[in-house]
Design an enzyme around this catalytic site. Structure first.
Site, short mmCIF file in Angstrom:
data_model
loop_
_atom_site.label_atom_id
_atom_site.label_comp_id
_atom_site.label_asym_id
_atom_site.label_seq_id
_atom_site.Cartn_x
_atom_site.Cartn_y
_atom_site.Cartn_z
N CYS A 1 17.64 -27.96 -4.36
CA CYS A 1 18.23 -26.65 -4.07
C CYS A 1 19.02 -26.25 -5.31
CB CYS A 1 19.17 -26.78 -2.86
SG CYS A 1 20.20 -25.33 -2.54
N CYS B 1 15.11 -20.79 -7.60
CA CYS B 1 15.42 -21.14 -6.21
C CYS B 1 14.16 -21.79 -5.67
CB CYS B 1 15.77 -19.89 -5.41
SG CYS B 1 15.92 -20.20 -3.63
#
Length: 273
Positions: free
Chosen positions: A74, A185
């Site tokens: 992440c 992302c």
């Protein structure tokens, strides 16, 4: 730390599955345990201290599973929590930002790189810092894309709504002359065909998560903890703090694994706090 232990992957939701998919390809002998904090997704708009706390809660859950390496799959969590967790744990910890930045620096020909990510990642300037440390003259244009993660988490990443939102959001980057764009992302590779179509074939997309698996492979060799092929591998495990059914639908479709089973767990106090 034993060779036969699993590699743990954590993310704010289903985005880290893009990293896991690459790991299944590049590291077929390894057992993987994945945890997505879908109930508290997205992490991007949250304060840094809260993201650090949530990341620790996920890491602690996987440490109880006796993992040999932790991948923070992440970007937002990598930006604010990687260094602290890396310093505190006795196992190798890998984030997704540096490998993506390195790959972009290698690929760009006109020294104009774009970065798209969550508000948290873009505000941290982590990619810009990493890129400039390798090549100070590169021009970096960053853009936060707050609507992208919800599209993926609601399993709408193939819809006409997704196409419209991506086109509207990336309009700001189209006149910047970029030749390289970092998908900053791990949710964004699910939108890759739409992003590529909007940006044009002349722009090279960098999947930071996929680049990270190369680093994981290198560290497995460096620490001599790669799974020995002759030893039996236990099944991969999937955990989510949100709906197991929704997670299973997205994961099965993205990974091409039939009858994939996920287990719902709870972290911290109120799951949506």
């Amino acid at each position: 730390m034993s060779n036969q232990e699993a590699i743990g992957l954590i993310d704010s939701g289903v985005g880290g599955l893009t990293v896991l998919k690459e790991a299944l390809k590049q590291l077929p002998n390894e057992r993987l345990i994945y945890l997505g904090d879908t109930a508290r997704c997205p992490y991007g708009p949250r304060p840094a201290e809260q993201v650090v706390q949530f990341t620790w809660e996920m890491a602690d859950f996987l440490l109880k599973k006796r993992i040999k390496m932790l991948v923070i799959a992440c970007n937002t969590a990598t930006a604010v929590a990687l260094e602290e967790i890396k310093a505190a744990l006795p196992i190798p910890v890998v984030g997704v930002i540096l490998p993506g930045a390195r790959a972009a620096v290698k690929v760009t020909k006109n020294n104009k790189i774009g970065v798209i990510g969550t508000l948290g990642t873009i505000k941290s300037a982590s990619y810009e810092i990493a890129i400039k440390s390798k090549a100070p003259t590169i021009e970096v244009t960053s853009l936060d894309c707050p609507k992208f993660v919800p599209i993926v988490e609601s399993n709408q990443y193939r819809s006409s709504v997704a196409k419209k939102i991506v086109a509207e959001t990336l309009q700001a980057l189209q006149l910047k002359g970029l030749d390289t764009l970092i998908l900053g992302c791990t949710h964004y590779p699910l939108l890759r065909p739409v992003i590529q179509n909007v940006m044009g074939s002349h722009v090279t997309l960098i999947d930071s998560g996929a680049e990270t698996v190369g680093e994981v492979s290198m560290l497995l060799d460096y620490f001599d903890i790669a799974h020995t092929p002759e030893a039996p591998t236990q099944p991969h495990e999937f955990y989510t703090t949100g709906s197991a059914k929704m997670f299973e639908e997205i994961a099965s479709s993205w990974l091409g694994i039939e009858n994939l089973k996920a287990q719902q767990i709870h972290l911290g106090g109120n799951e949506n706090d």
